[in-house]
Design a protein around this motif. Structure first.
Motif, PDB file in Angstrom:
ATOM      1  N   PRO A 176      58.728 118.799  19.916  1.00  0.00           N
ATOM      2  CA  PRO A 176      59.273 117.754  19.021  1.00  0.00           C
ATOM      3  C   PRO A 176      59.680 116.488  19.786  1.00  0.00           C
ATOM      4  O   PRO A 176      59.539 115.383  19.256  1.00  0.00           O
ATOM      5  N   GLU A 177      60.147 116.642  21.007  1.00  0.00           N
ATOM      6  CA  GLU A 177      60.561 115.469  21.784  1.00  0.00           C
ATOM      7  C   GLU A 177      59.391 114.612  22.257  1.00  0.00           C
ATOM      8  O   GLU A 177      59.599 113.539  22.824  1.00  0.00           O
ATOM      9  N   ASP A 178      58.168 115.082  22.041  1.00  0.00           N
ATOM     10  CA  ASP A 178      56.992 114.255  22.338  1.00  0.00           C
ATOM     11  C   ASP A 178      56.688 113.290  21.197  1.00  0.00           C
ATOM     12  O   ASP A 178      55.788 112.447  21.330  1.00  0.00           O
ATOM     13  N   THR A 179      57.410 113.401  20.105  1.00  0.00           N
ATOM     14  CA  THR A 179      57.217 112.497  18.972  1.00  0.00           C
ATOM     15  C   THR A 179      57.486 111.064  19.396  1.00  0.00           C
ATOM     16  O   THR A 179      58.556 110.752  19.925  1.00  0.00           O
ATOM     17  N   ALA A 180      56.492 110.212  19.195  1.00  0.00           N
ATOM     18  CA  ALA A 180      56.622 108.822  19.631  1.00  0.00           C
ATOM     19  C   ALA A 180      55.389 108.037  19.212  1.00  0.00           C
ATOM     20  O   ALA A 180      54.377 108.611  18.811  1.00  0.00           O
ATOM     21  N   MET A 181      55.501 106.720  19.349  1.00  0.00           N
ATOM     22  CA  MET A 181      54.331 105.858  19.270  1.00  0.00           C
ATOM     23  C   MET A 181      53.746 105.829  20.681  1.00  0.00           C
ATOM     24  O   MET A 181      54.482 105.581  21.649  1.00  0.00           O
ATOM     25  N   TYR A 182      52.462 106.081  20.780  1.00  0.00           N
ATOM     26  CA  TYR A 182      51.791 106.119  22.080  1.00  0.00           C
ATOM     27  C   TYR A 182      50.912 104.879  22.227  1.00  0.00           C
ATOM     28  O   TYR A 182      50.108 104.562  21.341  1.00  0.00           O
ATOM     29  N   TYR A 183      51.085 104.228  23.374  1.00  0.00           N
ATOM     30  CA  TYR A 183      50.363 102.997  23.654  1.00  0.00           C
ATOM     31  C   TYR A 183      49.502 103.156  24.901  1.00  0.00           C
ATOM     32  O   TYR A 183      49.945 103.759  25.886  1.00  0.00           O
ATOM     33  N   CYS A 184      48.307 102.570  24.878  1.00  0.00           N
ATOM     34  CA  CYS A 184      47.573 102.467  26.130  1.00  0.00           C
ATOM     35  C   CYS A 184      47.767 101.059  26.683  1.00  0.00           C
ATOM     36  O   CYS A 184      48.012 100.113  25.937  1.00  0.00           O
ATOM     37  N   ALA A 185      47.687 100.958  27.999  1.00  0.00           N
ATOM     38  CA  ALA A 185      47.945  99.693  28.672  1.00  0.00           C
ATOM     39  C   ALA A 185      47.038  99.554  29.889  1.00  0.00           C
ATOM     40  O   ALA A 185      46.622 100.557  30.480  1.00  0.00           O
ATOM     41  N   ALA A 186      46.759  98.321  30.261  1.00  0.00           N
ATOM     42  CA  ALA A 186      45.856  98.044  31.381  1.00  0.00           C
ATOM     43  C   ALA A 186      46.534  97.162  32.409  1.00  0.00           C
ATOM     44  O   ALA A 186      47.275  96.231  32.059  1.00  0.00           O
ATOM     45  N   ARG A 187      46.257  97.457  33.677  1.00  0.00           N
ATOM     46  CA  ARG A 187      46.811  96.711  34.789  1.00  0.00           C
ATOM     47  C   ARG A 187      45.706  96.449  35.799  1.00  0.00           C
ATOM     48  O   ARG A 187      45.046  97.398  36.257  1.00  0.00           O
ATOM     49  N   TYR A 188      45.509  95.184  36.183  1.00  0.00           N
ATOM     50  CA  TYR A 188      44.447  94.860  37.127  1.00  0.00           C
ATOM     51  C   TYR A 188      44.738  95.468  38.492  1.00  0.00           C
ATOM     52  O   TYR A 188      45.858  95.409  38.989  1.00  0.00           O
ATOM     53  N   GLY A 189      43.727  96.080  39.076  1.00  0.00           N
ATOM     54  CA  GLY A 189      43.873  96.656  40.405  1.00  0.00           C
ATOM     55  C   GLY A 189      43.818  98.168  40.368  1.00  0.00           C
ATOM     56  O   GLY A 189      43.862  98.807  39.313  1.00  0.00           O
ATOM     57  N   ASP A 190      43.739  98.747  41.562  1.00  0.00           N
ATOM     58  CA  ASP A 190      43.552 100.193  41.686  1.00  0.00           C
ATOM     59  C   ASP A 190      44.838 100.880  42.121  1.00  0.00           C
ATOM     60  O   ASP A 190      44.818 101.823  42.918  1.00  0.00           O
ATOM     61  N   VAL A 191      45.952 100.419  41.568  1.00  0.00           N
ATOM     62  CA  VAL A 191      47.258 101.007  41.891  1.00  0.00           C
ATOM     63  C   VAL A 191      47.961 101.373  40.600  1.00  0.00           C
ATOM     64  O   VAL A 191      48.077 100.552  39.692  1.00  0.00           O
ATOM     65  N   CYS A 192      48.428 102.603  40.530  1.00  0.00           N
ATOM     66  CA  CYS A 192      49.111 103.049  39.319  1.00  0.00           C
ATOM     67  C   CYS A 192      50.585 102.654  39.321  1.00  0.00           C
ATOM     68  O   CYS A 192      51.169 102.376  40.377  1.00  0.00           O
ATOM     69  N   SER A 193      51.155 102.672  38.137  1.00  0.00           N
ATOM     70  CA  SER A 193      52.573 102.376  37.975  1.00  0.00           C
ATOM     71  C   SER A 193      53.070 103.045  36.705  1.00  0.00           C
ATOM     72  O   SER A 193      52.317 103.234  35.761  1.00  0.00           O
ATOM     73  N   GLY A 194      54.331 103.394  36.721  1.00  0.00           N
ATOM     74  CA  GLY A 194      54.962 103.946  35.526  1.00  0.00           C
ATOM     75  C   GLY A 194      55.878 102.930  34.857  1.00  0.00           C
ATOM     76  O   GLY A 194      56.620 103.281  33.940  1.00  0.00           O
ATOM     77  N   SER A 195      55.791 101.687  35.300  1.00  0.00           N
ATOM     78  CA  SER A 195      56.664 100.643  34.787  1.00  0.00           C
ATOM     79  C   SER A 195      55.913  99.724  33.830  1.00  0.00           C
ATOM     80  O   SER A 195      54.909  99.113  34.199  1.00  0.00           O
ATOM     81  N   ALA A 196      56.426  99.601  32.617  1.00  0.00           N
ATOM     82  CA  ALA A 196      55.756  98.807  31.593  1.00  0.00           C
ATOM     83  C   ALA A 196      55.518  97.345  31.983  1.00  0.00           C
ATOM     84  O   ALA A 196      54.443  96.810  31.695  1.00  0.00           O
TER      85      ALA A 196
END
Length: 124
Positions: A88-108
């Motif tokens: 139930p705690e997974d209930t949410a609006m889910y968004y995909c997002a794009a960031r230029y470059g080959d480095v991941c981030s968890g920051s919006a």
């Protein structure tokens, strides 16, 4: 014009599964790291997962590790999120997002392009 269009959300029972998709257009998909974020009722937006442009590196927070799997198809310019053992705690609006470059981030704020989101509701 850059576009990110999510699909696949809906109502799911606890313990169930769902697969989200994000179709991208208007940019060179393989040059961008892609991520899924979510925002639940009364909560801040949080990173769910990220995958680098080549698909060689992924990131998951502890809350979804072992349950969620991100993948991408650069030829089809599509991002996926397989979500299993939903709670139930997974209930949410889910968004995909794009960031230029080959480095991941968890920051919006690190992501410049966003979709409109798809709602996932986990409830019996």
């Amino acid at each position: 014009e850059v576009r990110l269009v999510e699909s696949g959300g809906g109502l799911v029972q606890p313990g169930g599964f769902v697969k989200l998709s994000c179709e991208a257009s208007g940019f060179i998909f393989g040059d961008y790291s892609m991520a899924w974020f979510r925002q639940g009722p009364g909560k801040e937006r949080e990173g769910v997962t990220c995958i680098t442009g080549s698909g060689g590196s992924t990131y998951y927070p502890v809350s979804v590790t072992g349950r969620f799997t991100v993948s991408r198809d650069n030829a089809k310019k599509t991002l996926h999120l397989q979500m299993n053992s939903l709670k139930p705690e997974d209930t949410a609006m889910y968004y995909c997002a794009a960031r230029y470059g080959d480095v991941c981030s968890g920051s919006a704020p690190d992501f410049g392009y966003w979709g409109q989101g798809t709602q996932v509701t986990v409830s019996s």
